[in-house]
Design a protein around this motif. Structure first.
Motif, short mmCIF file in Angstrom:
data_model
loop_
_atom_site.label_atom_id
_atom_site.label_comp_id
_atom_site.label_asym_id
_atom_site.label_seq_id
_atom_site.Cartn_x
_atom_site.Cartn_y
_atom_site.Cartn_z
N LEU A 162 0.90 -1.13 -0.15
CA LEU A 162 0.06 -0.11 -0.17
C LEU A 162 0.77 1.30 0.00
CD1 LEU A 162 -2.61 -1.07 2.70
CD2 LEU A 162 -3.00 -0.80 0.08
N ALA A 163 2.00 1.30 0.93
CA ALA A 163 2.81 2.45 0.95
C ALA A 163 3.61 2.68 -0.37
CB ALA A 163 3.71 2.12 2.08
N SER A 164 3.79 1.57 -1.03
CA SER A 164 4.47 1.82 -2.46
C SER A 164 3.79 2.58 -3.42
CB SER A 164 5.09 0.25 -2.91
OG SER A 164 6.06 -0.02 -1.88
N ASN A 165 2.70 2.53 -3.41
CA ASN A 165 1.57 3.07 -4.30
C ASN A 165 0.62 4.14 -3.67
OD1 ASN A 165 1.81 1.28 -6.87
ND2 ASN A 165 2.02 0.04 -4.92
N PRO A 166 1.36 5.10 -2.76
CA PRO A 166 0.36 6.06 -2.09
C PRO A 166 -0.75 6.65 -2.96
CG PRO A 166 2.49 7.00 -2.40
CD PRO A 166 2.57 5.48 -2.82
N GLY A 167 -1.91 6.77 -2.44
CA GLY A 167 -2.95 7.33 -3.04
C GLY A 167 -3.84 6.52 -3.75
N ARG A 168 -3.20 5.34 -4.30
CA ARG A 168 -3.87 4.41 -5.15
C ARG A 168 -4.89 3.37 -4.66
NH1 ARG A 168 -0.77 -0.62 -8.50
NH2 ARG A 168 -2.54 -1.39 -9.30
N ILE A 169 -5.98 3.35 -5.25
CA ILE A 169 -6.99 2.40 -4.64
C ILE A 169 -6.92 0.91 -4.91
CG2 ILE A 169 -9.46 1.93 -4.47
CD1 ILE A 169 -9.74 5.23 -4.92
N PHE A 170 -6.71 0.03 -3.96
CA PHE A 170 -6.48 -1.37 -4.51
C PHE A 170 -7.93 -2.00 -4.04
CE2 PHE A 170 -2.14 -0.27 -3.85
CZ PHE A 170 -1.63 -0.90 -5.12
N THR A 171 -8.42 -2.88 -4.88
CA THR A 171 -9.68 -3.75 -4.26
C THR A 171 -9.07 -4.85 -3.36
OG1 THR A 171 -9.37 -5.46 -6.44
CG2 THR A 171 -10.77 -3.32 -6.55
N ARG A 172 -9.91 -5.52 -2.93
CA ARG A 172 -9.29 -6.65 -1.72
C ARG A 172 -8.94 -7.78 -2.90
NH1 ARG A 172 -13.55 -4.13 0.22
NH2 ARG A 172 -13.96 -3.87 2.50
N ASP A 173 -9.31 -8.05 -4.02
CA ASP A 173 -8.95 -8.99 -4.77
C ASP A 173 -7.63 -8.79 -5.24
OD1 ASP A 173 -11.16 -10.65 -4.48
OD2 ASP A 173 -12.14 -10.07 -6.16
N GLN A 174 -7.38 -7.51 -5.61
CA GLN A 174 -6.02 -7.17 -6.28
C GLN A 174 -4.88 -7.29 -4.94
OE1 GLN A 174 -6.98 -3.30 -7.27
NE2 GLN A 174 -7.15 -3.69 -9.52
N LEU A 175 -5.12 -6.95 -3.68
CA LEU A 175 -4.44 -7.05 -2.61
C LEU A 175 -4.20 -8.58 -2.18
CD1 LEU A 175 -5.56 -4.27 -0.33
CD2 LEU A 175 -3.40 -4.45 -1.47
N LEU A 176 -5.33 -9.23 -2.43
CA LEU A 176 -5.12 -10.89 -2.29
C LEU A 176 -4.10 -11.41 -3.23
CD1 LEU A 176 -8.38 -12.40 -1.23
CD2 LEU A 176 -6.48 -12.19 -0.10
N GLN A 177 -4.26 -11.02 -4.31
CA GLN A 177 -3.42 -11.58 -5.47
C GLN A 177 -2.02 -11.31 -5.19
OE1 GLN A 177 -5.06 -11.66 -9.42
NE2 GLN A 177 -3.22 -12.03 -10.34
N ALA A 178 -1.72 -9.79 -4.88
CA ALA A 178 -0.65 -9.23 -4.91
C ALA A 178 0.53 -9.91 -3.82
CB ALA A 178 -0.49 -7.91 -4.63
N ILE A 179 -0.48 -10.01 -2.42
CA ILE A 179 0.40 -10.44 -1.22
C ILE A 179 0.30 -12.04 -1.04
CG2 ILE A 179 0.57 -10.00 1.14
CD1 ILE A 179 1.05 -7.58 -0.60
N TRP A 180 -0.87 -12.68 -1.37
CA TRP A 180 -1.00 -13.82 -1.06
C TRP A 180 -0.98 -14.93 -2.46
CZ3 TRP A 180 -3.12 -10.61 2.29
CH2 TRP A 180 -3.20 -10.58 3.51
N GLY A 181 -1.01 -14.34 -3.39
CA GLY A 181 -0.71 -15.19 -4.70
C GLY A 181 -1.84 -15.58 -5.12
#
Length: 226
Positions: A162-181
């Motif tokens: 999240l901090a690497s992309n300040p101000g950018r909105i992420f959906t839950r699915d985008q965060l799941l894929q980025a962090i959990w795969g």
């Protein structure tokens, strides 16, 4: 170092206007009349930020934004004649950092360009500085006023993303894929739980950053402006 910007718009008058105001500010604009030409520029030039029109022939601005997100780590501003909330939602879900509706004030566009470049400069190294909070991506540690905080791995990766992309909105699915795969079999409530824990850990650092819920979309981290 001179800052190189991509301007992708099928309207030659818009490109001419943007070229004029950007060159006047010392930026180096690279012009593309469609998405395919824009991708060729990105492959051959070092571009620091992209200003993209949504409605272009062939590859649309939304498709171009999604492709940039997959292959390049640069901020994106979408330009569009549409100002409805549904259109803005599509823009943010495609990965844009900011959104402006035509006709726009050139000065406001310049303000937004400067703000995005400043935020991305904060996170371009192995350390991310959010006020007095520093995230060290090499040691997986958080440093606050001389104290060191070690988070559980997934919490650290989520905060860092999240901090690497300040101000950018992420959906839950985008965060799941980025962090959990992509193979993770859990559901999006996992994100809510981890966001809640991060907020509890950093509730006393609102002068550095806040993690905001964007209703109907997801989450974003906002850096508190100095």
């Amino acid at each position: 170092m001179r800052i190189h910007l991509l301007v992708a718009d099928d309207d030659p008058h818009i490109r001419e206007l943007l070229r004029f105001i950007l060159e006047k500010e010392g930026y180096v604009p690279h012009e593309a009349e469609d998405g395919e030409q824009a991708m060729r520029i990105l492959e051959n030039e070092q571009v620091h930020l992209a200003v993209i029109d949504v409605m272009m022939p062939g590859k649309t601005g939304l498709e171009l934004c999604e492709e940039i997100r997959r292959h390049h780590d640069i901020p994106v501003i979408l330009l569009t004649a549409k100002g409805e909330i549904d259109d803005k939602e599509k823009g943010f879900l495609s990965g844009t950092d900011d959104y402006m509706v035509k006709p726009f004030e050139p000065k406001e566009l310049l303000f937004r360009i400067r703000a995005l470049l400043r935020r991305y400069q904060l996170v371009s190294s192995e350390t991310i500085k959010l006020g007095r909070t520093m995230i060290d991506r090499r040691s997986y540690e958080i440093h606050i006023d001389g104290d060191t905080l070690v988070l559980p791995l997934k919490e650290f990766e989520l905060l860092s993303h999240l901090a690497s992309n300040p101000g950018r909105i992420f959906t839950r699915d985008q965060l799941l894929q980025a962090i959990w795969g992509a193979d993770y079999e859990g559901d999006s409530r996992t994100i809510d739980v981890h966001i809640k824990r991060l907020r509890e850990r950093f509730h006393d650092r609102p002068e550095d950053f806040v993690i905001t819920t964007v209703r109907g979309l997801g989450y974003k981290l906002e850096v508190t402006e100095p």
